[in-house]
Design a protein around this motif. Structure first.
Motif, PDB file in Angstrom:
ATOM      1  N   PRO A 218       0.791  -1.240   0.000  1.00 45.90           N
ATOM      2  CA  PRO A 218       0.000   0.000   0.000  1.00 45.90           C
ATOM      3  C   PRO A 218       0.820   1.285   0.000  1.00 45.90           C
ATOM      4  CG  PRO A 218      -0.931  -1.583   1.540  1.00 45.90           C
ATOM      5  CD  PRO A 218       0.369  -2.160   1.074  1.00 45.90           C
ATOM      6  N   THR A 219       1.972   1.310   0.710  1.00 43.14           N
ATOM      7  CA  THR A 219       2.776   2.536   0.756  1.00 43.14           C
ATOM      8  C   THR A 219       4.066   2.408  -0.045  1.00 43.14           C
ATOM      9  OG1 THR A 219       4.141   2.070   2.726  1.00 43.14           O
ATOM     10  CG2 THR A 219       1.902   2.884   3.103  1.00 43.14           C
ATOM     11  N   LEU A 220       4.179   1.345  -0.821  1.00 45.83           N
ATOM     12  CA  LEU A 220       5.330   1.119  -1.701  1.00 45.83           C
ATOM     13  C   LEU A 220       6.641   1.028  -0.927  1.00 45.83           C
ATOM     14  CD1 LEU A 220       4.442   3.419  -4.748  1.00 45.83           C
ATOM     15  CD2 LEU A 220       3.647   1.127  -4.199  1.00 45.83           C
ATOM     16  N   ALA A 221       6.605   0.337   0.225  1.00 43.52           N
ATOM     17  CA  ALA A 221       7.813   0.130   1.022  1.00 43.52           C
ATOM     18  C   ALA A 221       7.759  -1.244   1.684  1.00 43.52           C
ATOM     19  CB  ALA A 221       7.949   1.212   2.087  1.00 43.52           C
ATOM     20  N   PHE A 222       8.930  -1.784   2.010  1.00 41.61           N
ATOM     21  CA  PHE A 222       9.012  -3.151   2.534  1.00 41.61           C
ATOM     22  C   PHE A 222       8.327  -3.312   3.886  1.00 41.61           C
ATOM     23  CE2 PHE A 222      12.474  -1.365   4.964  1.00 41.61           C
ATOM     24  CZ  PHE A 222      12.614  -2.181   6.080  1.00 41.61           C
ATOM     25  N   LYS A 223       8.142  -2.240   4.612  1.00 41.93           N
ATOM     26  CA  LYS A 223       7.584  -2.345   5.958  1.00 41.93           C
ATOM     27  C   LYS A 223       6.077  -2.541   5.962  1.00 41.93           C
ATOM     28  CE  LYS A 223      11.439   0.245   7.839  1.00 41.93           C
ATOM     29  NZ  LYS A 223      11.940   1.424   8.544  1.00 41.93           N
ATOM     30  N   ASP A 224       5.454  -2.519   4.789  1.00 38.10           N
ATOM     31  CA  ASP A 224       4.008  -2.728   4.716  1.00 38.10           C
ATOM     32  C   ASP A 224       3.600  -4.072   5.308  1.00 38.10           C
ATOM     33  OD1 ASP A 224       3.140  -0.322   3.546  1.00 38.10           O
ATOM     34  OD2 ASP A 224       3.718  -1.000   1.553  1.00 38.10           O
ATOM     35  N   VAL A 225       4.398  -5.109   5.064  1.00 38.64           N
ATOM     36  CA  VAL A 225       4.042  -6.453   5.537  1.00 38.64           C
ATOM     37  C   VAL A 225       4.055  -6.518   7.060  1.00 38.64           C
ATOM     38  CG1 VAL A 225       4.941  -8.810   5.743  1.00 38.64           C
ATOM     39  CG2 VAL A 225       4.597  -7.811   3.499  1.00 38.64           C
ATOM     40  N   GLY A 226       5.154  -6.102   7.679  1.00 38.65           N
ATOM     41  CA  GLY A 226       5.235  -6.167   9.136  1.00 38.65           C
ATOM     42  C   GLY A 226       4.189  -5.317   9.819  1.00 38.65           C
ATOM     43  N   ALA A 227       3.924  -4.131   9.256  1.00 36.97           N
ATOM     44  CA  ALA A 227       2.953  -3.219   9.862  1.00 36.97           C
ATOM     45  C   ALA A 227       1.545  -3.791   9.793  1.00 36.97           C
ATOM     46  CB  ALA A 227       3.004  -1.863   9.174  1.00 36.97           C
ATOM     47  N   ARG A 228       1.145  -4.274   8.619  1.00 33.40           N
ATOM     48  CA  ARG A 228      -0.198  -4.827   8.463  1.00 33.40           C
ATOM     49  C   ARG A 228      -0.374  -6.089   9.292  1.00 33.40           C
ATOM     50  NH1 ARG A 228      -5.355  -3.509   7.931  1.00 33.40           N
ATOM     51  NH2 ARG A 228      -6.581  -5.118   6.873  1.00 33.40           N
ATOM     52  N   PHE A 229       0.650  -6.937   9.306  1.00 31.31           N
ATOM     53  CA  PHE A 229       0.579  -8.174  10.091  1.00 31.31           C
ATOM     54  C   PHE A 229       0.396  -7.836  11.572  1.00 31.31           C
ATOM     55  CE2 PHE A 229       2.119 -11.694  12.557  1.00 31.31           C
ATOM     56  CZ  PHE A 229       1.721 -12.820  11.864  1.00 31.31           C
ATOM     57  N   MET A 230       1.183  -6.893  12.068  1.00 33.88           N
ATOM     58  CA  MET A 230       1.079  -6.535  13.482  1.00 33.88           C
ATOM     59  C   MET A 230      -0.287  -5.953  13.806  1.00 33.88           C
ATOM     60  SD  MET A 230       3.235  -3.886  15.832  1.00 33.88           S
ATOM     61  CE  MET A 230       2.530  -3.497  17.449  1.00 33.88           C
ATOM     62  N   ALA A 231      -0.813  -5.105  12.917  1.00 34.63           N
ATOM     63  CA  ALA A 231      -2.128  -4.506  13.153  1.00 34.63           C
ATOM     64  C   ALA A 231      -3.193  -5.578  13.307  1.00 34.63           C
ATOM     65  CB  ALA A 231      -2.487  -3.571  11.996  1.00 34.63           C
ATOM     66  N   ARG A 232      -3.174  -6.565  12.411  1.00 31.64           N
ATOM     67  CA  ARG A 232      -4.171  -7.626  12.461  1.00 31.64           C
ATOM     68  C   ARG A 232      -3.970  -8.529  13.678  1.00 31.64           C
ATOM     69  NH1 ARG A 232      -6.986  -9.490   8.271  1.00 31.64           N
ATOM     70  NH2 ARG A 232      -7.973 -10.610  10.002  1.00 31.64           N
ATOM     71  N   LEU A 233      -2.705  -8.816  14.034  1.00 34.81           N
ATOM     72  CA  LEU A 233      -2.441  -9.669  15.193  1.00 34.81           C
ATOM     73  C   LEU A 233      -2.843  -8.963  16.481  1.00 34.81           C
ATOM     74  CD1 LEU A 233      -1.271 -12.378  16.135  1.00 34.81           C
ATOM     75  CD2 LEU A 233       0.957 -11.261  16.337  1.00 34.81           C
ATOM     76  N   LEU A 234      -2.536  -7.684  16.581  1.00 35.39           N
ATOM     77  CA  LEU A 234      -2.911  -6.912  17.765  1.00 35.39           C
ATOM     78  C   LEU A 234      -4.431  -6.847  17.889  1.00 35.39           C
ATOM     79  CD1 LEU A 234      -1.658  -5.338  20.093  1.00 35.39           C
ATOM     80  CD2 LEU A 234      -1.632  -3.310  18.632  1.00 35.39           C
ATOM     81  N   GLN A 235      -5.106  -6.644  16.774  1.00 36.67           N
ATOM     82  CA  GLN A 235      -6.566  -6.632  16.783  1.00 36.67           C
ATOM     83  C   GLN A 235      -7.119  -7.986  17.225  1.00 36.67           C
ATOM     84  OE1 GLN A 235      -8.702  -6.262  12.975  1.00 36.67           O
ATOM     85  NE2 GLN A 235      -9.897  -4.625  13.908  1.00 36.67           N
ATOM     86  N   TYR A 236      -6.482  -9.058  16.814  1.00 37.23           N
ATOM     87  CA  TYR A 236      -6.885 -10.413  17.219  1.00 37.23           C
ATOM     88  C   TYR A 236      -6.847 -10.546  18.738  1.00 37.23           C
ATOM     89  CZ  TYR A 236      -6.255 -15.469  18.065  1.00 37.23           C
ATOM     90  OH  TYR A 236      -6.354 -16.756  18.548  1.00 37.23           O
ATOM     91  N   PHE A 237      -5.760 -10.075  19.357  1.00 31.49           N
ATOM     92  CA  PHE A 237      -5.634 -10.172  20.813  1.00 31.49           C
ATOM     93  C   PHE A 237      -6.616  -9.243  21.518  1.00 31.49           C
ATOM     94  CE2 PHE A 237      -1.102 -11.687  20.025  1.00 31.49           C
ATOM     95  CZ  PHE A 237      -1.394 -13.002  20.372  1.00 31.49           C
ATOM     96  N   ILE A 238      -6.837  -8.052  20.966  1.00 36.43           N
ATOM     97  CA  ILE A 238      -7.792  -7.114  21.574  1.00 36.43           C
ATOM     98  C   ILE A 238      -9.181  -7.733  21.620  1.00 36.43           C
ATOM     99  CG2 ILE A 238      -9.019  -4.929  21.201  1.00 36.43           C
ATOM    100  CD1 ILE A 238      -6.388  -3.787  20.130  1.00 36.43           C
TER     101      ILE A 238
END
Length: 433
Positions: free
Chosen positions: A102-122
């Protein structure tokens, strides 16, 4: 799976605790108690798998003990809605293009994965709002802001150094609003990172609000970046070039290369790694001398690598039990000045037609300098060159086309909060929220 602190003075934590806390109570970084090896059959079949399929296997090895299988696979597949192609630049040198998110950078994967995992725990634990603090020297802020944008139960505060990120990078996290607050710090990246770490250690702040980090200090941010390395190997294997593969990583805070080192411990057949630095050469100097001597970062063309005290060095030291000889046996280093970076960009474009961004240029040049006979080199092209359009255009005397999704960011209105580099000011701001 339990997680321990690199400082060795904090209690063991669950995955949920490690993700939600970000930093351990003793200011150390969390590490998994063990790294699971993947089966030989997995590597035999990896070239027949999709990116999503292989990533699900890797994610199960990392997180499968703590996250339901279907939920984890859903998180991976939602995260990897794009590919990372390996593009031949010249004989035996390939660019793994990590800028198709989405933002044309390698960190998109880690950021999106963490967002979804954190939401899972919440959702699983019925938690109230979690507040994510992230320091950025460029790409982290945009990746995290867009990965978490609109995610219920999470508010993100992006701290960035005033005047030291590109206009396009800045627009990607200062124009979003909603659950994203951009904080413009009068200082350098290391000041932003220090504010974040100090916030985690402040008892009054943590009693006031649930805090975590989305920098690569968080295990849920850096570990998913290992997916890239497995995909690189699969693509080289399809080309008959999987043997003697060397991967070069443009390195700033060292989260990305640390994820690659985890992949190697899991059985990924990477011969060795190269850490390419800009003029912020702390790790390069460590490899030469065995002494780790952090210093204030200096501003360079490759601004996302402008880090003077890389946090993930602690993880590398822990992974190799502090043995300098073992580290330097598996990781070599290179460092390049702005002038050298610019010259590499010009030379590569003139001879191959390939447009490098300043960070990828460090990776490409390190392979040119350090690749041995019979080896195949893959460098990580971590961001689209249009994210650094002013620099790239000036160096190449060209007009790099801005992809539509980047152009849309630049149409937005800048929304940011000015902040000094004093922790007392940052603390007062957060307490008012």
């Amino acid at each position: 799976m339990k997680y321990y602190s690199t400082n060795g003075k904090a209690p063991l934590a669950t995955l949920e605790e490690a993700v939600v806390r970000g930093l351990a109570p003793d200011r150390g970084l969390y590490m998994p108690e063990r790294i699971k090896s993947l089966s030989g059959s997995f590597f035999e079949e990896i070239d027949k798998m999709s990116f999503q399929e292989m990533a699900c296997h890797v994610a199960q090895a990392f997180f499968g003990e703590d996250v339901e299988e279907k939920a984890l696979n859903d998180i991976v597949c939602d995260t990897l809605a794009f590919d990372t192609p390996a593009v031949k630049v010249e004989e035996n040198i390939y660019s793994l293009e990590l800028f198709h998110g989405p933002t044309l950078a390698f960190k998109d994967v880690g950021a999106r994965f963490m967002a979804r995992l954190l939401q899972y725990f919440i959702r699983k634990e019925g938690k109230k709002q979690v507040n994510v603090l992230v320091a950025t020297s460029g790409d982290t802020g945009s990746a995290v802001a867009n990965g978490f944008l609109g995610v219920e139960g999470i508010h993100v505060y992006v701290l960035y150094p005033k005047g030291k990120v590109s206009n396009i990078q800045e627009s990607q996290f200062t124009t979003l609003g909603k659950n994203i607050t951009a904080i413009e710090v009068d200082g350098v990246f290391d000041d932003c990172q220090a504010l974040v770490k100090s916030a985690f250690m402040d008892g009054e702040l943590n009693a006031h609000m649930n805090l975590t980090s989305a920098n690569s200090i968080n295990v849920a941010r850096f570990l998913p970046q290992a997916f890239y390395y497995f995909n690189a190997y699969a693509q080289m294997k399809r080309l008959g070039k999987g043997d003697n593969m060397v991967i070069c990583v443009p390195s700033g805070n060292f989260g990305n290369i640390t994820a690659g080192l985890f992949g190697k411990r899991m059985g990924l057949p990477v011969k060795r790694f190269i850490a390419a630095n800009n003029a912020n050469d702390i790790f390069y100097n460590y490899l030469q001398s065995g002494k780790y001597e952090p210093k204030p970062s200096i501003q360079t063309l490759a601004n996302a690598m402008d880090v003077g005290d890389p946090s993930n060095f602690a993880r590398i030291i822990d992974l190799y039990k502090g043995c300098h000889a073992d580290i330097s046996a598996e990781i070599s280093g290179a460092t390049y000045s702005d002038e050298q970076i610019a010259q590499t960009m010009r030379q590569c474009h003139a001879t191959t037609g390939y447009v490098l961004d300043p960070h990828g240029a460090c990776g490409y040049q390190a392979l040119k300098d350090l690749l041995h006979e019979g080896e195949t080199g893959v460098f990580l092209e971590t961001a689209h060159p249009a994210k650094f359009k002013e620099k790239v255009d000036s160096i190449l005397q060209a007009d790099v086309q801005i992809p539509e999704r980047l152009a849309e960011f630049m149409k937005g209105k800048k929304l940011s909060v000015p902040m000094s580099a004093q922790f007392s000011d940052f603390k007062e701001f957060l307490l008012s929220r």
